[in-house]
Enzyme design. Structure first.
Site, mmCIF file in Angstrom:
data_model
loop_
_atom_site.group_PDB
_atom_site.id
_atom_site.type_symbol
_atom_site.label_atom_id
_atom_site.label_comp_id
_atom_site.label_asym_id
_atom_site.label_seq_id
_atom_site.Cartn_x
_atom_site.Cartn_y
_atom_site.Cartn_z
ATOM 1 N N ALA A 21 0.743 -0.755 -0.039
ATOM 2 C CA ALA A 21 -0.242 -0.093 -0.192
ATOM 3 C C ALA A 21 1.128 0.525 -0.035
ATOM 4 O O ALA A 21 1.529 1.713 0.370
ATOM 5 C CB ALA A 21 -0.678 -0.235 1.331
ATOM 6 N N SER A 164 -7.413 12.435 -27.099
ATOM 7 C CA SER A 164 -7.035 12.498 -27.946
ATOM 8 C C SER A 164 -6.387 13.760 -28.181
ATOM 9 O O SER A 164 -6.002 14.745 -28.679
ATOM 10 C CB SER A 164 -7.418 12.000 -29.432
ATOM 11 O OG SER A 164 -8.609 11.951 -29.985
ATOM 12 N N HIS A 169 -13.945 18.250 -23.273
ATOM 13 C CA HIS A 169 -15.338 17.754 -23.177
ATOM 14 C C HIS A 169 -15.625 16.492 -23.245
ATOM 15 O O HIS A 169 -14.953 15.663 -22.127
ATOM 16 C CB HIS A 169 -14.964 17.520 -25.089
ATOM 17 C CG HIS A 169 -14.379 16.075 -25.681
ATOM 18 N ND1 HIS A 169 -12.393 16.184 -25.368
ATOM 19 C CD2 HIS A 169 -13.613 15.434 -25.746
ATOM 20 C CE1 HIS A 169 -11.920 15.768 -25.658
ATOM 21 N NE2 HIS A 169 -12.770 14.590 -26.062
#
Ligand SMILES: [Zn+2]
Ligand SMILES: [Zn+2]
Length: 333
Positions: A21, A164, A169
């Site tokens: 961890a 890309s 968006h």
């Protein structure tokens, strides 16, 4: 000692590798992100380059002056290189053994802001509300098309999350079928409902609120938490408090509070972990299951802080090198 934990809703087992961890702060993004300009003349999503995308299927305009073409707050366009196209009849499967169905569907891009260098973490609350409201508007528009069975809304943030184009968006894909992974999720939820007489997501939310240790956010309509069996470090679920299988059926007040929750979680990730890459998915029921008592829509945020490798691909079991109790506390601090 490592332990295996079961996610009661997805029925996924995950390994919490506590011996390996990491402390939450060790996940701070190592490479500083490239500083983007507010406007990039080469970006097809920036104002002034509207002609480089397919025409809008939806536009939210700014009030006031400015060139009418560039005077927008949010644009929704069909993807220039769509995974699926909306032309043709409903699914007709052909082939005896090697089955083929026509690639009918809809693939849209939600350009969230004219600013090239902003994201939900750094945009204002009002703009985030409008983004969430556009998510819902597109959902409601696409669910009317009887050829579509499932609508997925998602956001890929950063290169390792698969984006890309850097301009902020989200994407919407309407599918003509319900994939087996979603059917499996629904079947498990239905089985839980048959056994317990309640929705597994409602129960999970109640249990997380009782346990408190993994809760990162609680507002009148939504709870945010790092699930008990988180797949990866800082995985976050944002779950509506009122039972509802379908995102499209959220009330206007819920959309407002969703924006608040989403912005709060993404801003924390941005500020505390140095803007990590992530995938955000709106997980909602297939269209025909919108009214079911056993399924519950939610948002899943998966920061790209670990890479699924051979073991994960081979077993479907994810190894999480952090404890959700620790990462949630770090987020609350
Ligand atoms: Zn741009
Ligand atoms: Zn529920």
């Amino acid at each position: 000692m490592s332990e295996l934990r079961l996610n009661r809703a997805t029925k996924e087992w995950i390994v919490v590798a506590t011996e390996r961890a990491k402390r939450p702060h060790q996940f701070l993004a190592k490479s500083a992100k490239e500083r983007l300009p507010p406007f990039d003349p080469a970006c097809p999503f920036c104002p002034g380059n509207e002609s480089q995308t397919p025409p809008e299927v939806y536009i939210l305009r700014k009030k006031g002056v400015g060139s009418p073409k560039q005077n927008w707050k949010i644009r929704v366009v069909t993807n220039k290189y769509p995974a699926l196209r909306p032309r043709g009849k409903a699914t007709e499967i052909s082939g005896e053994f090697f089955k083929i169905a026509p690639g009918i569907g809809q693939h849209e891009v939600i350009i969230e802001t004219p600013w090239h260098n902003k994201s939900i973490a750094t945009l204002g609350l009002k703009q985030t509300e409008e983004i969430c409201s556009v998510y819902q508007k597109r959902y409601q528009a696409l669910e009317k098309d009887r050829r579509f069975k499932l609508i997925i809304i998602f956001r890929n943030h950063g290169a390792s999350a698969g984006t890309s184009l850097k301009h902020p968006h989200s994407q919407v894909i309407a599918l003509p079928l319900v994939p087996s992974s979603i059917r499996h999720l629904l079947e498990e939820a239905m089985r839980y409902y048959d056994d317990h007489g309640s929705c597994v997501f409602c129960d999970m939310m109640k249990e997380e609120l009782l346990a408190k240790s993994r809760v990162v956010l609680n507002n009148p309509a939504f709870v945010g938490f790092h699930p008990f069996a988180s797949r990866s470090p800082f995985e976050t679920w944002i779950v509506p408090k009122k039972h509802n299988a379908c995102f499209g059926n959220s009330s206007p007040q819920e959309i407002k509070l969703l924006a608040w929750a989403l912005k709060a979680v993404l801003k924390k990730l941005h500020d505390k972990l140095g803007d990590p890459d992530y995938n955000l998915i709106v997980r909602t029921a297939p269209i025909k299951d919108a009214q079911e008592d056993y399924y519950h829509w939610y948002i899943q945020i998966l920061p790209r802080l670990s890479i699924p490798a051979g073991f994960e691909l081979g077993s479907g079991v994810y190894i999480n090198t952090s404890l959700p109790e620790h990462t949630a506390r770090f987020m609350r601090e």
